[in-house]
Structure formats: structure tokens, C-alpha cells
Design a protein around this motif. Sequence first.
Motif: not given
Length: 321
Positions: A1-16
Motif C-alpha cells: 500500500m502506498t503512502n498516499n493510500q495510508v494517508k487516506q485511511l488515516y484521514s478517513k479515520g480522523s473524519e469519522l
Amino acid sequence: MTNNQVKQLYSKGSELMSLGKLSEALNYFREAVEADPSCMEAHIELGFLLGTLEKYDEAVKIFDHALDIEDNFPCFFGKGLAHFFLEDYEKSLEAFLDAQEIGENEDLWYYLGNLHLSYSENCEGAINCFEIALSMDENYIEAWNDCGVAYSIMENDERALESFKEALNIDANYIPAIYNMGATLADMGRYEESLEYLDIILEIEPDNFKALFYKGNVLYFMEKEEESLKYFTKALKKDKNQPDLWNYVGYIQNSLGQNHEAIESFKEAINLRPDDENNYLSLGTVHMDLGDTEKASECFKKVLEIDPENEEAQFYMEKID
């Protein structure tokens, strides 16, 4: 998984998490950590969220894993919090002191103050920590309240009242400070004022156990026994596992001539705390009032098993003999 995909997971978690969807946020943070075990932001968010969800053991593991990557203030502080709520105060203090070597904030000083109260019973040290927290945030309501608690333990009631009043200046409906005002005023013998604060709590929370219990105490000290019993009875409906409460109820029932009811109340107190000599002593005196010297003697003998120097039990035993 790319750094960008990891960042997207982290960002989605923060949003939720910002939306209050904590369980869903937790899954995204877990995925981010699994995808990139070196992602410090995801570790920190995951650790604190686990703490919020009271999964403290798991939070400690996450913070430890993050600290294997890099020493940092949030992880040491989060680890200290998790141990604090696990009531592992020694490990909590160790983690907080590690955090202090890197940085500080008002929350760190607040919890260090609580450790002084909970772990080392050092009220002066606690007050010092709370005052440092308040120097960083003068509206830290919990620090004002707990500073008052420390002063109460030190029997400095005037300073305690000042601290509780500061908390109430920030939020007039802050229940812990309202209760503590009532309790402190009662301890000072200012019963009418105490009742004003306890009644405020009961208007907001009619089933508040502590307020019902303490109001019963205050009314008892004001020699309003029947009214006191009413509030103790209400408190019992909320929690029947309080031996002190059963003991108070028994005292009042006995004083009102309700001896058989008092016996049952003292028995409940004994069942909940069988090593308390006072409960046996109280039960024995009721049996004495009823003329049942055999049962009274059994109670006083039990008192002397627990405390051979108990003068009151010795007096009653001599009286029976």
C-alpha cells in the motif's frame, strides 16, 4: 500500500472521529497502522481513541509500539493516561515523567496532580501540580475542583471552598464542584447552606446517589431523622451495596424505635463488610435494647475478635455478665 493510500485511511479515520463515529474510525486507524507500522500519526490517534473507548490495555500496546519507533510526548502521555485509568499508578507515573522530559501541557500537570492524590497521597504536591496546570489554563475546571478536593483532605475548608467556587464561576452547573461545595459546607457544620447545593444537584439529577446519601447525612446531623431516613431509602434504591449506608439506616431506625428493621439493616451492612467491628457493635446494642442478651453477647464477642481493645464492647460484655 502506498503512502498516499495510508494517508487516506488515516484521514478517513480522523473524519469519522470528528463525526462521533468512533467504532468506524477505529477500524480505519487500525488499517492504517497495519498498512504502515511506521505511521506515527495513526499510532497516536489509534492509541488515544482506544483510551476513549476504555480499551486501555490495547492502548498501552499501541503506544509502546509507537515508542519503539520514536520517543515522543503524545505517546508517553497517552501511555501514562492508559495506565492511570487501569489504576496502575506506578507505571502511569513512570510514563508521565518520561513525557515530562520531552515537553509539558496542562493535562500532564493535571494528571500528575491526581497521581499525587491517588498514588502517593501527597496533597501539597497535588495542589502544586494543579496550580501549574491552572497557570497554563485558568479555565481548567477539573483542576480547580480537584485542587479543592486536596484542600478538603488537608482540612483547609476555606481554601477548598474558594477552589470549588472558581470551578462554578466557569460552569455553574458543574456537578462535581456543586457536590463538593455541599459536602464541604456540611463538614464545616453549615448544614443549611450545604442543603442548598445538594438540592441543586437533585433538581438536575434526582437519582444522584451521592447527593441523596449526603443529604441524608446532613438531615441526620440536623436531627431530622425521619426526613433523613427518606433520603437514605432513596439512595438504597440506587445502590444497595454500600455498607455505610445500611449502617446509617440502621442507626436511624433504632433511634425511631424500629428495632427489628434496624437489625436487618445492620445485618446487610455486615454481609457487605464482615470485618467492620462497628456493624457488629451496632447490631449488638439493638439486641440489648430488645432484651436478647444471648444474641447481643455473640455480636460483642465478634467485635472483640476483630478488636480486643474495643472498650465499648468490653463494657457491654461486663454488663451482660
